[in-house]
Design a protein around this motif. Structure first.
Motif, short mmCIF file in Angstrom:
data_model
loop_
_atom_site.label_atom_id
_atom_site.label_comp_id
_atom_site.label_asym_id
_atom_site.label_seq_id
_atom_site.Cartn_x
_atom_site.Cartn_y
_atom_site.Cartn_z
N UNK A 50 89.98 58.83 4.47
CA UNK A 50 89.58 58.92 3.06
C UNK A 50 88.32 58.11 2.83
N UNK A 51 87.48 58.60 1.92
CA UNK A 51 86.32 57.79 1.55
C UNK A 51 86.74 56.81 0.46
N UNK A 52 85.83 55.94 0.08
CA UNK A 52 86.14 54.89 -0.88
C UNK A 52 86.54 55.44 -2.25
N UNK A 53 85.93 56.53 -2.65
CA UNK A 53 86.29 57.15 -3.93
C UNK A 53 87.73 57.65 -3.89
N UNK A 54 88.10 58.29 -2.79
CA UNK A 54 89.47 58.80 -2.64
C UNK A 54 90.48 57.66 -2.56
N UNK A 55 90.13 56.60 -1.87
CA UNK A 55 91.01 55.43 -1.78
C UNK A 55 91.18 54.81 -3.16
N UNK A 56 90.08 54.70 -3.88
CA UNK A 56 90.11 54.15 -5.24
C UNK A 56 91.06 54.95 -6.12
N UNK A 57 90.98 56.26 -6.04
CA UNK A 57 91.84 57.14 -6.83
C UNK A 57 93.29 57.00 -6.38
N UNK A 107 87.79 52.33 -10.95
CA UNK A 107 86.52 52.81 -10.39
C UNK A 107 86.34 52.27 -8.98
N UNK A 108 85.39 52.84 -8.26
CA UNK A 108 85.06 52.34 -6.93
C UNK A 108 84.48 50.93 -7.05
N UNK A 109 83.72 50.70 -8.10
CA UNK A 109 83.12 49.38 -8.32
C UNK A 109 84.21 48.31 -8.48
N UNK A 110 85.27 48.64 -9.23
CA UNK A 110 86.39 47.70 -9.42
C UNK A 110 87.08 47.43 -8.09
N UNK A 111 87.35 48.47 -7.30
CA UNK A 111 87.96 48.30 -5.99
C UNK A 111 87.07 47.41 -5.12
N UNK A 112 85.78 47.71 -5.07
CA UNK A 112 84.84 46.96 -4.24
C UNK A 112 84.78 45.49 -4.65
N UNK A 113 84.77 45.25 -5.94
CA UNK A 113 84.72 43.89 -6.46
C UNK A 113 85.98 43.11 -6.06
N UNK A 114 87.12 43.74 -6.23
CA UNK A 114 88.39 43.09 -5.87
C UNK A 114 88.47 42.86 -4.36
N UNK A 115 88.02 43.84 -3.58
CA UNK A 115 88.03 43.74 -2.13
C UNK A 115 87.20 42.54 -1.68
N UNK A 116 86.00 42.43 -2.24
CA UNK A 116 85.10 41.34 -1.87
C UNK A 116 85.67 39.99 -2.29
N UNK A 117 86.30 39.94 -3.45
CA UNK A 117 86.89 38.69 -3.95
C UNK A 117 88.01 38.22 -3.02
N UNK A 118 88.81 39.15 -2.50
CA UNK A 118 89.95 38.79 -1.64
C UNK A 118 89.50 38.53 -0.20
N UNK A 119 88.63 39.38 0.34
CA UNK A 119 88.29 39.30 1.76
C UNK A 119 86.98 38.58 2.05
N UNK A 120 86.11 38.50 1.03
CA UNK A 120 84.79 37.93 1.24
C UNK A 120 83.80 38.94 1.78
N UNK A 121 84.26 40.17 1.98
CA UNK A 121 83.42 41.25 2.52
C UNK A 121 83.41 42.44 1.59
N UNK A 122 82.36 43.21 1.64
CA UNK A 122 82.37 44.47 0.90
C UNK A 122 83.14 45.48 1.74
N UNK A 123 83.72 46.51 1.12
CA UNK A 123 84.43 47.53 1.90
C UNK A 123 83.53 48.18 2.96
#
Length: 186
Positions: free
Chosen positions: A140-147, A153-169
């Motif tokens: 799945x791409x990031x949009x599909x994972x987000x859904x 949104x993908x931006x919300x997922x990316x923001x949360x991912x970075x906050x938890x892992x320190x990395x962008x998806x």
């Protein structure tokens, strides 16, 4: 007699619990999320033996009501995020209250007091773990994972991912691909 066992929601764990109960000459009537209903009344020695046997598998027989509730909360969240095809489109708080039959405020306060994190933080941690899995599977791409995980949104997922892992998806995925290439070069 109703027993509470701390275990992950998996067929293997359910089978282990059932087998250990049967070894004691008891009959398991119902195995559900963190609960086991045994037909007979257990003696103290049977209960102690079951507890010892389950510990060998990393499973725990629970006695404290609050620990039982927390175990159920965790199990429901893990089952919903990791083992469901789609997360229910209801609010997590409503879902947990409905499934467990308790007011969400009580569940939330109990969870935070004992676990040291909020239910929401626990959900976020597991959602990010699921995102990592889905990124690694590369289906799945990031949009599909987000859904799929019901991010707004993908931006919300990316923001949360970075906050938890320190990395962008995307960086996380590049690291995975780089590791695979390094393994192929060996």
């Amino acid at each position: 007699m109703l027993l509470y066992v701390k275990y992950m929601v998996s067929l293997r764990c359910k089978l282990v619990v059932k087998q250990e109960i049967q070894k004691l000459g008891l009959h398991c009537v119902n195995l559900d999320l963190g609960t086991v209903e045994v037909l007979e009344k257990m003696t103290d020695s049977q209960r102690e033996q079951l507890s010892e046997n389950l510990m060998k598998y990393g499973l725990e027989l629970l006695d404290d009501k609050r620990n039982i509730i927390i175990s159920k909360i965790k199990g429901l969240i893990i089952e919903m995020i990791h083992y469901s095809d789609e997360i229910p489109k209801v609010n997590f708080s409503d879902y947990l209250s409905e499934k467990l039959g308790y007011d969400y405020t009580y569940l939330s306060n109990t969870f935070s007091e004992i676990q040291g994190i909020t239910i929401q933080q626990f959900i976020i941690i597991h959602k990010i773990e699921r995102v990592k899995e889905l990124l690694l599977y590369d289906e799945l791409n990031l949009t599909e994972i987000s859904y799929k995980l019901q991010y707004s949104s993908v931006a919300h997922l990316s923001s949360q991912f970075k906050k938890v892992t320190g990395l962008s998806p995307s960086f996380f995925k590049k690291l995975k691909n780089k590791r695979l290439r390094n393994l192929e070069d060996l």
